[in-house]
Design an enzyme around this catalytic site. Structure first.
Site, mmCIF file in Angstrom:
data_model
loop_
_atom_site.group_PDB
_atom_site.id
_atom_site.type_symbol
_atom_site.label_atom_id
_atom_site.label_comp_id
_atom_site.label_asym_id
_atom_site.label_seq_id
_atom_site.Cartn_x
_atom_site.Cartn_y
_atom_site.Cartn_z
ATOM 1 N N THR A 133 -38.573 38.342 -14.696
ATOM 2 C CA THR A 133 -38.436 36.899 -14.518
ATOM 3 C C THR A 133 -37.542 36.273 -15.588
ATOM 4 O OG1 THR A 133 -39.708 34.837 -14.692
ATOM 5 C CG2 THR A 133 -40.628 36.724 -15.801
ATOM 6 N N ASP A 134 -36.998 35.106 -15.286
ATOM 7 C CA ASP A 134 -36.215 34.377 -16.293
ATOM 8 C C ASP A 134 -37.124 33.752 -17.359
ATOM 9 O OD1 ASP A 134 -37.381 32.388 -14.712
ATOM 10 O OD2 ASP A 134 -35.537 31.224 -14.458
ATOM 11 N N GLU A 135 -38.452 33.739 -17.093
ATOM 12 C CA GLU A 135 -39.360 33.078 -18.037
ATOM 13 C C GLU A 135 -39.430 33.807 -19.377
ATOM 14 O OE1 GLU A 135 -42.976 31.483 -16.438
ATOM 15 O OE2 GLU A 135 -42.168 31.410 -14.420
ATOM 16 N N TYR A 158 -48.236 34.933 -19.426
ATOM 17 C CA TYR A 158 -47.514 35.578 -18.312
ATOM 18 C C TYR A 158 -46.142 36.052 -18.767
ATOM 19 C CZ TYR A 158 -44.386 35.879 -14.268
ATOM 20 O OH TYR A 158 -43.433 36.304 -13.365
ATOM 21 N N SER A 159 -45.342 35.130 -19.334
ATOM 22 C CA SER A 159 -43.961 35.517 -19.680
ATOM 23 C C SER A 159 -43.951 36.531 -20.822
ATOM 24 C CB SER A 159 -43.108 34.287 -20.001
ATOM 25 O OG SER A 159 -43.699 33.486 -20.986
ATOM 26 N N SER A 161 -46.182 38.869 -21.228
ATOM 27 C CA SER A 161 -46.508 40.186 -20.649
ATOM 28 C C SER A 161 -45.292 40.745 -19.907
ATOM 29 C CB SER A 161 -47.730 40.092 -19.726
ATOM 30 O OG SER A 161 -47.426 39.340 -18.565
ATOM 31 N N LYS A 162 -44.540 39.878 -19.239
ATOM 32 C CA LYS A 162 -43.326 40.359 -18.550
ATOM 33 C C LYS A 162 -42.277 40.783 -19.578
ATOM 34 C CE LYS A 162 -42.580 40.431 -14.665
ATOM 35 N NZ LYS A 162 -42.858 41.472 -13.633
ATOM 36 N N LYS A 197 -49.030 28.511 -5.602
ATOM 37 C CA LYS A 197 -47.732 28.198 -6.213
ATOM 38 C C LYS A 197 -47.225 26.818 -5.768
ATOM 39 C CE LYS A 197 -47.564 32.069 -8.461
ATOM 40 N NZ LYS A 197 -47.123 33.334 -7.964
ATOM 41 N N LEU A 198 -46.309 26.243 -6.556
ATOM 42 C CA LEU A 198 -45.948 24.818 -6.402
ATOM 43 C C LEU A 198 -45.630 24.404 -4.956
ATOM 44 C CD1 LEU A 198 -45.276 22.018 -7.632
ATOM 45 C CD2 LEU A 198 -42.944 22.850 -7.994
ATOM 46 N N TYR A 215 -47.385 18.100 -12.449
ATOM 47 C CA TYR A 215 -47.645 18.188 -13.890
ATOM 48 C C TYR A 215 -46.818 17.174 -14.679
ATOM 49 C CZ TYR A 215 -50.317 22.570 -13.764
ATOM 50 O OH TYR A 215 -51.272 23.523 -13.566
ATOM 51 N N ASP A 289 -50.327 17.656 -18.100
ATOM 52 C CA ASP A 289 -49.330 18.732 -18.111
ATOM 53 C C ASP A 289 -49.950 20.069 -18.482
ATOM 54 O OD1 ASP A 289 -46.876 19.815 -17.768
ATOM 55 O OD2 ASP A 289 -45.894 18.714 -19.403
ATOM 56 N N HIS A 293 -45.744 23.955 -21.453
ATOM 57 C CA HIS A 293 -44.927 23.958 -20.236
ATOM 58 C C HIS A 293 -43.432 23.980 -20.585
ATOM 59 C CE1 HIS A 293 -44.886 22.184 -15.871
ATOM 60 N NE2 HIS A 293 -44.256 23.341 -15.973
HETATM 61 N N1 LIG Z 1 -42.228 34.393 -7.503
HETATM 62 C C1 LIG Z 1 -41.201 34.127 -8.309
HETATM 63 O O1 LIG Z 1 -40.641 33.020 -8.273
HETATM 64 C C2 LIG Z 1 -40.679 35.199 -9.237
HETATM 65 C C3 LIG Z 1 -39.488 34.955 -9.919
HETATM 66 C C4 LIG Z 1 -38.973 35.957 -10.753
HETATM 67 C C5 LIG Z 1 -39.636 37.157 -10.886
HETATM 68 N N2 LIG Z 1 -40.803 37.365 -10.236
HETATM 69 C C6 LIG Z 1 -41.464 38.685 -10.394
HETATM 70 O O2 LIG Z 1 -41.416 39.328 -9.138
HETATM 71 C C7 LIG Z 1 -42.575 40.123 -8.954
HETATM 72 C C8 LIG Z 1 -43.273 39.738 -7.672
HETATM 73 O O3 LIG Z 1 -43.644 38.364 -7.763
HETATM 74 P P1 LIG Z 1 -44.405 37.652 -6.553
HETATM 75 O O4 LIG Z 1 -44.143 36.203 -6.670
HETATM 76 O O5 LIG Z 1 -44.102 38.343 -5.291
HETATM 77 O O6 LIG Z 1 -45.917 37.924 -6.974
HETATM 78 P P2 LIG Z 1 -47.243 37.863 -6.097
HETATM 79 O O7 LIG Z 1 -48.307 37.417 -7.026
HETATM 80 O O8 LIG Z 1 -47.016 37.126 -4.833
HETATM 81 O O9 LIG Z 1 -47.494 39.396 -5.699
HETATM 82 C C9 LIG Z 1 -47.876 40.360 -6.627
HETATM 83 C C10 LIG Z 1 -48.416 41.572 -5.887
HETATM 84 O O10 LIG Z 1 -48.788 42.540 -6.882
HETATM 85 C C11 LIG Z 1 -50.045 43.080 -6.530
HETATM 86 N N3 LIG Z 1 -50.740 43.518 -7.748
HETATM 87 C C12 LIG Z 1 -51.229 42.731 -8.748
HETATM 88 N N4 LIG Z 1 -51.861 43.486 -9.660
HETATM 89 C C13 LIG Z 1 -51.749 44.777 -9.249
HETATM 90 C C14 LIG Z 1 -52.197 46.013 -9.779
HETATM 91 N N5 LIG Z 1 -52.900 46.078 -10.916
HETATM 92 N N6 LIG Z 1 -51.897 47.139 -9.099
HETATM 93 C C15 LIG Z 1 -51.191 47.088 -7.940
HETATM 94 N N7 LIG Z 1 -50.772 45.947 -7.382
HETATM 95 C C16 LIG Z 1 -51.042 44.804 -8.029
HETATM 96 C C17 LIG Z 1 -50.785 41.947 -5.845
HETATM 97 O O11 LIG Z 1 -51.838 42.444 -5.024
HETATM 98 C C18 LIG Z 1 -49.673 41.268 -5.058
HETATM 99 O O12 LIG Z 1 -49.553 41.827 -3.773
HETATM 100 C C19 LIG Z 1 -43.436 39.928 -10.202
HETATM 101 O O13 LIG Z 1 -43.217 41.016 -11.057
HETATM 102 C C20 LIG Z 1 -42.915 38.644 -10.813
HETATM 103 O O14 LIG Z 1 -43.067 38.650 -12.206
HETATM 104 C C21 LIG Z 1 -41.349 36.413 -9.411
#
Ligand SMILES: NC(=O)c1ccc[n+]([C@@H]2O[C@H](COP(=O)([O-])OP(=O)(O)OC[C@H]3O[C@@H](n4cnc5c(N)ncnc54)[C@H](O)[C@@H]3O)[C@@H](O)[C@H]2O)c1
Length: 333
Positions: A133-135, A158-159, A161-162, A197-198, A215, A289, A293
């Protein structure tokens, strides 16, 4: 080509699997997902009868289970999306974020390293694609863009951990020569996103005529990208990105939260004609907020555009309308 996709029952993962299954008729896809509250396998119903698609309910935090699924399937490549992904949840309870996002990524890397070190092909012929993520870059002020060289400064659990997982992935390239790529994308919108989500929150609360929570003063800015454009970027980087590199993915499409919420209300007004006193915007309510944030995210995707000829094909109004329509169907049927 055998591809293992983690998190394929989530928002981006399910869109990605549909995209790859459709585009590559000779690919075998294994979807590995724990099926947390954020997942919904029904989005992959169209693939149920496909011989090229299978599903394994596996928790990536469980090292033995990860070993088994990887040794059984023997993937040529992994696209890793599984994550705990909601910032608010990471503030309320960060532990699952550290476990899934950091330890889960480590488990996948270790088990891929073991499989691919003993594989038929050169170790570096196998690919590990980490979706991030960009976060991780923290927050921007009023100007500037995140590039691949922007220093990491994550502000939420979250960010953080990523960001940690990005560094672990990076280390597997530099230490073991693993063929890794990482993509850091901005906010996605489109079908299949979880209710929390938003954009789904705005549509769901508006349709039930409840206050639409925004927020602070809604001044935070995000760079929105249609999920299918993100999937195309992942496809390109997975196949053609340079090993060890990171690529930023973004929409050049910045919106203040409050303006985005108003735009969604306008779509709802148009599509349902049913807002309170003629306008869903009357439901907008400012709430306390989120702590820490980030003010603004915006991505410079020049590297992806120039190296891999990725083009952002979104037409924001058209794709937002498709998205709003999809959630209207979901919440009213
Ligand atoms: N949604 C966004 O806007 C966005 C933007 C940039 C990056 N990302 C990244 O893209 C990826 C997917 O995001 P998303 O929005 O589809 O997320 P999401 O929350 O919709 O989906 C995550 C999926 O991961 C599965 N999961 C969670 N914990 C698990 C585990 N321990 N073992 C196996 N599966 C597990 C969940 O069951 C779910 O199906 C993430 O890594 C996120 O950080 C998301």
């Amino acid at each position: 080509m055998k591809i293992l996709i983690t998190g394929g029952a989530g928002f981006i993962g399910s869109n990605l699997i549909l995209h790859l299954h459709d585009k590559y008729p000779d690919y075998e896809i294994l979807n590995v997902d724990k099926l947390t509250y954020a997942s919904d396998l029904s989005y992959l119903k169209p693939l149920e009868s496909s011989e090229r698609y299978s599903f394994s309910q596996t928790d990536i935090v469980d090292r033995e289970a990860v070993r088994k699924v990887i040794q059984d399937f023997k993937p040529d490549g992994i696209i890793h999306l599984a994550a705990e992904s909601h910032v608010d949840n990471s503030i309320a309870g960060p532990e699952p974020f550290i476990l899934t996002n950091v330890l889960g990524t480590f488990n996948l890397l270790e088990e891929c390293r073991a499989l691919w070190s003993a594989g038929e092909k050169e170790f570096s012929a196998y690919r590990f694609h980490h979706v991030s993520t960009d976060e991780v870059y923290g927050t921007l002020g009023d100007t500037g863009l995140f590039s691949e060289t922007t220093p990491y400064a994550p502000n939420s659990p979250y960010s953080a951990s990523k960001a940690s997982s990005d560094f672990v992935v990076r280390s597997y390239h530099h230490t073991y020569g693993m063929n890794v790529v990482t993509t850091n994308c901005s906010n996605n919108y489109g079908p299949h996103q979880h209710d929390e989500k938003l954009i789904p929150v705005v549509i769901r609360t508006a349709l039930s005529k409840k206050p639409i929570p925004v927020y602070g003063k809604g001044e935070n800015i995000r760079d929105w990208l249609f999920v299918r454009d993100h999937c195309k970027a992942i496809d390109m980087v997975f196949h053609d990105g340079r090993s060890g590199e990171t690529y930023n993915v973004g929409g050049r499409n910045e919106w203040k939260n409050i303006d985005l919420v108003r735009a969604i209300c306008d779509e709802l007004n148009l599509l349902t004609g049913n807002g309170p006193d003629g306008d869903y915007k009357n439901l907008i309510t400012f709430v306390t907020d989120r702590p820490g944030h980030d003010l603004r995210y915006a991505i410079d995707a020049t590297k992806l555009e120039q190296e891999l000829c990725w083009q952002n094909t979104q037409d924001f109004r058209r794709d937002l309308r498709e998205t709003v329509n999809w959630y209207i169907q979901k919440y009213t049927s």
